[in-house]
Design an enzyme around this catalytic site. Sequence first.
Site, PDB file in Angstrom:
ATOM      1  CG  HIS A  95      -1.975   1.047   1.152  1.00  0.00           C
ATOM      2  ND1 HIS A  95      -1.723   2.365   1.495  1.00  0.00           N
ATOM      3  CD2 HIS A  95      -3.264   1.001   0.745  1.00  0.00           C
ATOM      4  CE1 HIS A  95      -2.836   3.075   1.305  1.00  0.00           C
ATOM      5  NE2 HIS A  95      -3.775   2.268   0.843  1.00  0.00           N
ATOM      6  CD  GLU A  97      -2.567   5.120   3.704  1.00  0.00           C
ATOM      7  OE1 GLU A  97      -2.871   4.186   4.473  1.00  0.00           O
ATOM      8  OE2 GLU A  97      -3.403   5.813   3.087  1.00  0.00           O
ATOM      9  N   GLY A 173      -7.973   9.352   0.304  1.00  0.00           N
ATOM     10  CA  GLY A 173      -8.358  10.139   1.467  1.00  0.00           C
ATOM     11  C   GLY A 173      -8.582  11.615   1.183  1.00  0.00           C
TER      12      GLY A 173
HETATM   13  P1  13P Z   1      -9.875   6.228   0.716  1.00  0.00           P
HETATM   14  O1  13P Z   1     -10.992   5.376   0.205  1.00  0.00           O
HETATM   15  O2  13P Z   1     -10.093   6.721   2.126  1.00  0.00           O
HETATM   16  O3  13P Z   1      -9.499   7.330  -0.238  1.00  0.00           O
HETATM   17  O4  13P Z   1      -8.583   5.278   0.842  1.00  0.00           O
HETATM   18  C1  13P Z   1      -8.222   4.524  -0.252  1.00  0.00           C
HETATM   19  C2  13P Z   1      -7.197   3.537   0.166  1.00  0.00           C
HETATM   20  O5  13P Z   1      -6.056   3.892   0.437  1.00  0.00           O
HETATM   21  C3  13P Z   1      -7.583   2.134   0.265  1.00  0.00           C
HETATM   22  O6  13P Z   1      -6.478   1.310   0.370  1.00  0.00           O
END
Ligand code: 13P
Length: 249
Positions: A95, A97, A173
């Site tokens: 991911h 992040e 996000g």
């Molecule tokens: P959002 O749906 O909050 O934009 O996040 C997407 C995400 O990173 C799912 O892995």
Amino acid sequence: MARKMIIAGNWKMNKTPSETRSFIEELKPLVAGADAEVVCCVPAIDIIPAVEAAKGSNIVIGAENMYFEEKGAFTGEIAPNMLVDAGVTYVILGHSERREYFAETNETVNKKVKKAFEHGLKPIVCCGETLTQREQGITLDWIRQQIKIAFLDVTPEQAKEAVIAYEPIWAIGTGKVATTEQAQEVCGAIRQLIAEIYDEATAEAIRIQYGGSVAPKNAAELFAQPDIDGGLVGGASLKADFGQVVCYK
Ligand code: 13P
């Protein structure tokens, strides 16, 4: 054969074990009629309560990460056999992040993908470009590189079982969802790349999700695209909204 849609929640670092139990209970009736495969990827400590609460329902539980070693002195990490033993089916790998805050690279993602398959776990392999990369016109080159490395030494039989999640970082996000054209363009290019690496049959079988601000209001249009086989959902997966995303039709 038509691919089965797969809609997965990524809870990220949200919900305690007791919140997990009550939320899965709330979700069960909301997703019971879904045509798509329904997955909740939850923090490691929530896996066992989630698996227990989801028993007998159509909700499948996934993890958000995994380490690429079998066991040993790796303080704080989770081994693949721990996930299997706890009842996990899918595992999100790479991911954005994790890449940004926890130093994941294409190489560690590849090690994790291979290890997941060794243990019968199905990886949800993430890729995606930054806004700068999109503006520089290098989105497809970047995604090709991420996917090529993630799938090094992965067999076609394994790749058929994999899920790829295309998540433009600028859409995560932010409430700024990619247009359906942008999302389809990249997901289509990923499928073409899989055909190049493997063959048409593998490309037809692999499922490709879109992720980034997926919500009840945009799910149906995104999921109707020919190369989008569902979504990876962050914020909207923490609420009853997830039921609406999953039953988007
Ligand atoms: P959002 O749906 O909050 O934009 O996040 C997407 C995400 O990173 C799912 O892995």
